[in-house]
Design an enzyme around this catalytic site. Sequence first.
Site, short mmCIF file in Angstrom:
data_model
loop_
_atom_site.label_atom_id
_atom_site.label_comp_id
_atom_site.label_asym_id
_atom_site.label_seq_id
_atom_site.Cartn_x
_atom_site.Cartn_y
_atom_site.Cartn_z
N THR A 264 12.85 -12.53 11.85
CA THR A 264 12.45 -11.77 13.02
C THR A 264 11.98 -12.73 14.11
O THR A 264 11.22 -13.67 13.83
CB THR A 264 11.31 -10.79 12.69
OG1 THR A 264 11.78 -9.84 11.73
CG2 THR A 264 10.87 -10.03 13.94
N PHE A 266 9.84 -13.26 17.44
CA PHE A 266 8.69 -12.69 18.14
C PHE A 266 8.53 -13.37 19.49
O PHE A 266 8.81 -14.56 19.64
CB PHE A 266 7.41 -12.89 17.33
CG PHE A 266 7.33 -12.10 16.06
CD1 PHE A 266 6.60 -10.92 16.00
CD2 PHE A 266 7.99 -12.52 14.91
CE1 PHE A 266 6.51 -10.19 14.81
CE2 PHE A 266 7.93 -11.80 13.74
CZ PHE A 266 7.18 -10.62 13.69
#
Length: 382
Positions: A264, A266
């Site tokens: 992921t 960010f």
Amino acid sequence: MAASFSRSPFTPLHRQNNCKFPPLDPIARVHISTTGTCSKRRCYIALAYVPNGNDENAKSRELQRSLEDFPSETLSKGPLSSTHLSNKLSDRSRLRVAYQGVHGAYSESAAEKAYPNCQAVPCEQFETAFEAVESWIVDRAVLPIENSLGGSIHRNYDLLLRHRLHIVGEVKFAVRHCLLANHGVKVEDLKRVLSHSQALAQCENTLTKLGLVREAVDDTAGAAKFIAFHKLKDVGAVASSAAASIYDLNILAQDIQDDSYNVTRFLMLAREPIIPGTDRPFKTSIVFSLEEGPGVLFKALAVFALRQINLTKIESRPLRNQPLRASNDTNNGSPKYFDYLFYVDFEASMADQNSQNALRHLKEFATFLRVLGSYPVDTSMI
């Protein structure tokens, strides 16, 4: 002597949305809790809204109750103000970084990777984190924007445009999902599994094989906390191993994501932009809109190709306030097509003359253009 209170620094949502709901007075509440296994004091931020009315005393009492929830070292006697909070920033040796979720969320780990030794501040919703930074309650926010399996987090793309924060960095975090349950519960006992929608999507193959009914909740750690608090015997959660330790759950299965490379990305958000440089790899994020017509998007992307600037991402989102536009060649003026905003990331710094020329060229025919941030690329090993 009657106490007087100043208005909270939060921007009312009805002004941002131009909606027709009655005006609302926002009140910031911070609830303090300390876990038994961690010496860190963590603040949980939630926004409460009280309708406008003539009962100012009631509003003052509600604000007073909210302010009493702050620790004495954070607030002096009197109302919370942006000036007070900004002055306190210089007194703190640790940055306060907002993330969405509860203690044990992947976002908390990403925040601590982005800002080591920070004070992680959990927020109930993504928008709460944006509001907390804008209101000087925290210094930064670290929020997910895309995942290698689940794709983009569209809500945060919309919030980037709605709010005036700047992207000052990025951090990539490897996500390793676990199937958690209360002690004594076996896999065959489970009927349902709770987690964030993205986490459930990333573990679709495993959960389908197990025949579990999937239910989406706000975040992964919140799911773990819920089944632990209610001592559920037929419900599991998809969350991290850290969440299992925090909420005293058993790990039934590890690495249940469909792909071992589950990362992921960010974004690190701040009130002020950083000064871009050319001493290391930089990335720039922009958003723009275009007039309708054949080849217009091709023309927009060509301003980068002509200058050998590599695009790493392009995302389109319907224009929220005016999603449909009437075509000029229709007699009745009925809507014919969608208006879009285009979010683009490209590998170059805004300190580079080449990038400046590209955006100057794009601005000649774009109906809207905004630089969201120019920031260092995360080149760390995941």
